[in-house]
Design a protein around this motif. Structure first.
Motif, PDB file in Angstrom:
ATOM      1  N   ARG A 338       0.836  -1.207   0.000  1.00  0.00           N
ATOM      2  CA  ARG A 338       0.000   0.000   0.000  1.00  0.00           C
ATOM      3  C   ARG A 338       0.867   1.252   0.000  1.00  0.00           C
ATOM      4  NH1 ARG A 338      -3.409   0.494   4.824  1.00  0.00           N
ATOM      5  NH2 ARG A 338      -4.482   2.133   3.620  1.00  0.00           N
ATOM      6  N   GLU A 339       1.904   1.239   0.826  1.00  0.00           N
ATOM      7  CA  GLU A 339       2.785   2.403   0.914  1.00  0.00           C
ATOM      8  C   GLU A 339       3.511   2.635  -0.404  1.00  0.00           C
ATOM      9  OE1 GLU A 339       5.233   1.476   4.230  1.00  0.00           O
ATOM     10  OE2 GLU A 339       3.682   1.924   5.728  1.00  0.00           O
ATOM     11  N   ARG A 340       3.931   1.550  -1.052  1.00  0.00           N
ATOM     12  CA  ARG A 340       4.617   1.691  -2.337  1.00  0.00           C
ATOM     13  C   ARG A 340       3.676   2.245  -3.395  1.00  0.00           C
ATOM     14  NH1 ARG A 340       8.171   3.456  -5.481  1.00  0.00           N
ATOM     15  NH2 ARG A 340       8.730   2.179  -7.284  1.00  0.00           N
ATOM     16  N   LEU A 341       2.449   1.733  -3.454  1.00  0.00           N
ATOM     17  CA  LEU A 341       1.481   2.238  -4.431  1.00  0.00           C
ATOM     18  C   LEU A 341       1.138   3.704  -4.148  1.00  0.00           C
ATOM     19  CD1 LEU A 341      -1.020  -0.748  -4.852  1.00  0.00           C
ATOM     20  CD2 LEU A 341       0.783  -0.018  -6.414  1.00  0.00           C
ATOM     21  N   ALA A 342       0.972   4.045  -2.893  1.00  0.00           N
ATOM     22  CA  ALA A 342       0.667   5.437  -2.542  1.00  0.00           C
ATOM     23  C   ALA A 342       1.783   6.359  -3.009  1.00  0.00           C
ATOM     24  CB  ALA A 342       0.458   5.567  -1.039  1.00  0.00           C
ATOM     25  N   ASP A 343       3.012   5.902  -2.911  1.00  0.00           N
ATOM     26  CA  ASP A 343       4.157   6.701  -3.349  1.00  0.00           C
ATOM     27  C   ASP A 343       4.164   6.860  -4.869  1.00  0.00           C
ATOM     28  OD1 ASP A 343       6.801   7.987  -2.917  1.00  0.00           O
ATOM     29  OD2 ASP A 343       7.529   6.255  -4.013  1.00  0.00           O
ATOM     30  N   ILE A 344       3.950   5.775  -5.583  1.00  0.00           N
ATOM     31  CA  ILE A 344       3.950   5.837  -7.051  1.00  0.00           C
ATOM     32  C   ILE A 344       2.816   6.717  -7.557  1.00  0.00           C
ATOM     33  CG2 ILE A 344       3.645   4.500  -9.180  1.00  0.00           C
ATOM     34  CD1 ILE A 344       4.863   2.102  -7.697  1.00  0.00           C
ATOM     35  N   LEU A 345       1.641   6.558  -6.958  1.00  0.00           N
ATOM     36  CA  LEU A 345       0.437   7.238  -7.445  1.00  0.00           C
ATOM     37  C   LEU A 345       0.256   8.633  -6.863  1.00  0.00           C
ATOM     38  CD1 LEU A 345      -1.978   4.186  -7.106  1.00  0.00           C
ATOM     39  CD2 LEU A 345      -0.900   5.022  -9.207  1.00  0.00           C
ATOM     40  N   GLU A 346       1.075   8.995  -5.879  1.00  0.00           N
ATOM     41  CA  GLU A 346       0.959  10.278  -5.179  1.00  0.00           C
ATOM     42  C   GLU A 346      -0.427  10.420  -4.556  1.00  0.00           C
ATOM     43  OE1 GLU A 346       2.034  13.385  -7.883  1.00  0.00           O
ATOM     44  OE2 GLU A 346       4.018  12.563  -8.274  1.00  0.00           O
ATOM     45  N   LEU A 347      -0.836   9.351  -3.868  1.00  0.00           N
ATOM     46  CA  LEU A 347      -2.122   9.314  -3.187  1.00  0.00           C
ATOM     47  C   LEU A 347      -1.910   9.155  -1.686  1.00  0.00           C
ATOM     48  CD1 LEU A 347      -4.323   6.916  -5.378  1.00  0.00           C
ATOM     49  CD2 LEU A 347      -4.656   9.376  -5.063  1.00  0.00           C
ATOM     50  N   PRO A 348      -2.848   9.624  -0.879  1.00  0.00           N
ATOM     51  CA  PRO A 348      -2.774   9.337   0.560  1.00  0.00           C
ATOM     52  C   PRO A 348      -2.977   7.841   0.784  1.00  0.00           C
ATOM     53  CG  PRO A 348      -4.851  10.412   0.019  1.00  0.00           C
ATOM     54  CD  PRO A 348      -4.002  10.473  -1.222  1.00  0.00           C
ATOM     55  N   LEU A 349      -2.421   7.341   1.848  1.00  0.00           N
ATOM     56  CA  LEU A 349      -2.470   5.904   2.109  1.00  0.00           C
ATOM     57  C   LEU A 349      -3.902   5.388   2.220  1.00  0.00           C
ATOM     58  CD1 LEU A 349      -0.641   3.459   2.571  1.00  0.00           C
ATOM     59  CD2 LEU A 349      -0.723   3.951   5.026  1.00  0.00           C
ATOM     60  N   ASP A 350      -4.802   6.211   2.774  1.00  0.00           N
ATOM     61  CA  ASP A 350      -6.173   5.732   2.936  1.00  0.00           C
ATOM     62  C   ASP A 350      -6.962   5.709   1.631  1.00  0.00           C
ATOM     63  OD1 ASP A 350      -6.664   8.416   2.510  1.00  0.00           O
ATOM     64  OD2 ASP A 350      -7.679   8.764   4.421  1.00  0.00           O
ATOM     65  N   ALA A 351      -6.311   6.080   0.512  1.00  0.00           N
ATOM     66  CA  ALA A 351      -6.952   5.971  -0.801  1.00  0.00           C
ATOM     67  C   ALA A 351      -6.422   4.768  -1.581  1.00  0.00           C
ATOM     68  CB  ALA A 351      -6.722   7.249  -1.608  1.00  0.00           C
ATOM     69  N   VAL A 352      -5.615   3.945  -0.918  1.00  0.00           N
ATOM     70  CA  VAL A 352      -4.986   2.792  -1.570  1.00  0.00           C
ATOM     71  C   VAL A 352      -5.337   1.526  -0.805  1.00  0.00           C
ATOM     72  CG1 VAL A 352      -2.819   1.705  -2.265  1.00  0.00           C
ATOM     73  CG2 VAL A 352      -3.077   4.194  -2.423  1.00  0.00           C
ATOM     74  N   SER A 353      -5.947   0.574  -1.494  1.00  0.00           N
ATOM     75  CA  SER A 353      -6.307  -0.699  -0.875  1.00  0.00           C
ATOM     76  C   SER A 353      -5.623  -1.844  -1.608  1.00  0.00           C
ATOM     77  CB  SER A 353      -7.832  -0.891  -0.914  1.00  0.00           C
ATOM     78  OG  SER A 353      -8.183  -2.201  -0.517  1.00  0.00           O
ATOM     79  N   VAL A 354      -5.078  -2.780  -0.855  1.00  0.00           N
ATOM     80  CA  VAL A 354      -4.523  -4.016  -1.404  1.00  0.00           C
ATOM     81  C   VAL A 354      -5.106  -5.175  -0.600  1.00  0.00           C
ATOM     82  CG1 VAL A 354      -2.464  -5.420  -1.799  1.00  0.00           C
ATOM     83  CG2 VAL A 354      -2.374  -2.938  -2.165  1.00  0.00           C
ATOM     84  N   LYS A 355      -5.680  -6.143  -1.298  1.00  0.00           N
ATOM     85  CA  LYS A 355      -6.269  -7.309  -0.644  1.00  0.00           C
ATOM     86  C   LYS A 355      -5.756  -8.560  -1.338  1.00  0.00           C
ATOM     87  CE  LYS A 355     -10.579  -6.398  -1.525  1.00  0.00           C
ATOM     88  NZ  LYS A 355     -10.379  -5.331  -2.534  1.00  0.00           N
ATOM     89  N   ALA A 356      -5.948  -9.680  -0.688  1.00  0.00           N
ATOM     90  CA  ALA A 356      -5.560 -10.951  -1.290  1.00  0.00           C
ATOM     91  C   ALA A 356      -6.598 -12.007  -0.942  1.00  0.00           C
ATOM     92  CB  ALA A 356      -4.188 -11.389  -0.800  1.00  0.00           C
ATOM     93  N   THR A 357      -6.759 -12.944  -1.840  1.00  0.00           N
ATOM     94  CA  THR A 357      -7.665 -14.059  -1.590  1.00  0.00           C
ATOM     95  C   THR A 357      -7.135 -15.286  -2.314  1.00  0.00           C
ATOM     96  OG1 THR A 357      -9.995 -14.765  -1.667  1.00  0.00           O
ATOM     97  CG2 THR A 357      -9.149 -13.568  -3.578  1.00  0.00           C
ATOM     98  N   THR A 358      -7.609 -16.440  -1.927  1.00  0.00           N
ATOM     99  CA  THR A 358      -7.291 -17.665  -2.658  1.00  0.00           C
ATOM    100  C   THR A 358      -8.514 -18.068  -3.477  1.00  0.00           C
ATOM    101  OG1 THR A 358      -8.122 -19.244  -1.014  1.00  0.00           O
ATOM    102  CG2 THR A 358      -5.892 -18.364  -0.676  1.00  0.00           C
ATOM    103  N   SER A 359      -8.336 -19.062  -4.320  1.00  0.00           N
ATOM    104  CA  SER A 359      -9.471 -19.598  -5.082  1.00  0.00           C
ATOM    105  C   SER A 359      -9.886 -20.960  -4.534  1.00  0.00           C
ATOM    106  CB  SER A 359      -9.129 -19.678  -6.571  1.00  0.00           C
ATOM    107  OG  SER A 359      -7.931 -20.402  -6.769  1.00  0.00           O
ATOM    108  N   GLU A 360      -9.563 -21.191  -3.240  1.00  0.00           N
ATOM    109  CA  GLU A 360      -9.963 -22.426  -2.552  1.00  0.00           C
ATOM    110  C   GLU A 360      -9.518 -23.675  -3.298  1.00  0.00           C
ATOM    111  OE1 GLU A 360     -11.302 -22.491   0.384  1.00  0.00           O
ATOM    112  OE2 GLU A 360     -11.554 -20.326   0.573  1.00  0.00           O
ATOM    113  N   GLY A 361      -8.316 -23.609  -3.873  1.00  0.00           N
ATOM    114  CA  GLY A 361      -7.767 -24.769  -4.559  1.00  0.00           C
ATOM    115  C   GLY A 361      -8.337 -25.026  -5.934  1.00  0.00           C
TER     116      GLY A 361
END
Length: 384
Positions: A338-361
């Motif tokens: 999130r911090e890296r994306l906020a830096d690249i995009l010049e956005l505040p941290l609370d405007a950047v979301s990163v999530k992850a999920t699996t596909s249950e195999g």
């Protein structure tokens, strides 16, 4: 039924240095286009049959670039003073002396058709017209920082432009204006010559860009529309010791295979931003057949997409990236992503979301054959 607006001409004054605003404000971008273009477009759209733009000496290339694609205007070099610049513009206008002429400051970009119409129609019953707003604030006199008295505000108005006159009325008034006096505006010149100038309703949005901070306020006034784009990317796993995800290199027993660094998170996000501004996809801008992008860092692609948004006068509001994989574990790295994306995009941290999920195999991600990423981006663009 309202009668058609009489044919009129206009002089747009843009010959000043703009030193108080940081210099050359007429060429500075506002909402994705040069300040001067806002006024010229508004006048032409309202029906001006002839627009003379008064510019600094040797600025022909700049005005041509700023007004690319517009017709019905021509430029002339201005004088050493505002009065000299206006007179230079008037000498470029031909036609009857009864021809209505609007004189407008390029530094007032938010010119509406309603204000233009009110000014032109007021000439049916006056020698001149100026849009103005009543003074709403309490006024004080002061000596230094000490208040010494108050000023009655009931009869005070804040004058704006454009100001409207018949061509001969204004030309004749300038002809008798004392050369050693400063003319703050055209209404003053016509009044001194005995003319009757009428006030018409102004527009609070017709602010003058004078100081650097005025541009921030003006940007907030630019009408905008919200666009949403979505992106999706997939890369297969191959031999390696690390993987790039959302701009971070993460140690891993495999790597993602691709022409560039195969950062699926940044690729999906780049496509989401490009989609929001209808600029195709990442392959259009960085073809995988081009050897220049072999092994390239994907933040280069993302920065390019952001640059395109800014070139349109837009701004990125927020982004949301979802990584779909069984491995590696994303959660330990999510905050740094999130911090890296906020830096690249010049956005505040609370405007950047990163999530992850699996596909249950299930599917190729479940079988560990590859990693997928999807992203959503919200962009605000100036309304057309």
């Amino acid at each position: 039924m309202t009668s058609p607006l009489p044919a009129f001409a206009a002089v747009v004054v843009a010959a000043g240095s703009g030193s108080r605003s940081g210099g050359a404000k007429q060429w500075r971008a506002l909402g994705g286009k040069p300040v001067i273009r806002w006024s010229v477009e508004a006048l032409l759209k309202a029906g001006a049959e002839d627009v003379v733009v008064v510019i600094p000496a040797a600025a022909e290339a700049q005005v041509a670039d700023a007004l690319t694609g517009l017709s019905g205007w021509r430029a002339v070099a201005g004088g050493a003073t505002r009065a000299g610049s206006v007179q230079a513009g008037l000498t470029e206008l031909a036609g009857s002396g009864d021809r209505p002429v609007l004189v407008h400051d390029a530094a007032r970009p938010f010119l509406s058709a309603a204000v233009i119409e009110r000014c032109v129609r007021a000439l049916d019953e006056a020698d001149g017209a100026l849009p103005a707003l009543p003074v709403a604030d309490s006024l004080r006199r002061a000596s230094g920082s000490v208040v010494t008295g108050s000023v009655e505000r009931e009869a005070l108005w804040r004058a704006q432009t454009p100001q409207a006159f018949r061509l001969k009325t204004l030309s004749d008034a300038y002809a008798v204006w004392p050369a050693d006096e400063v003319a703050t505006d055209e209404a003053t010149v016509v009044e001194r010559a005995g003319g009757r100038v009428r006030i018409v309703e102004g527009d609070v949005r017709l602010m003058k860009l004078t100081y650097p901070e005025d541009f921030a306020m003006a940007e907030a006034l630019v009408p905008r529309t919200v666009r949403i784009g979505q992106g999706y990317d997939v890369h297969r796993w191959g031999p390696g010791e690390s993987v790039w995800l959302c701009g971070l290199e993460i140690p891993h027993d495999q790597t993602l295979i691709g022409h560039s660094d195969a950062d699926a998170g940044l690729h999906a996000l780049t496509d989401a931003i490009l989609g929001a501004i209808a600029e195709g996809d990442i392959g259009d801008h960085f073809p995988p057949t081009d050897p220049r992008w072999k092994g390239a860092r994907s933040d280069l692609f993302l920065k390019h997409a952001v640059k395109l948004v800014k070139a349109r006068g837009g701004r990125l509001s927020n982004v949301d990236v979802t990584l779909i994989c069984e491995r590696p574990k994303v959660k330990p790295h999510r905050q740094a992503m999130r911090e890296r994306l906020a830096d690249i995009l010049e956005l505040p941290l609370d405007a950047v979301s990163v999530k992850a999920t699996t596909s249950e195999g299930l599917g190729f991600t479940g079988r560990g054959e590859g990693l997928a990423a999807q992203a959503v981006a919200t962009v605000e663009l100036p309304a057309s």
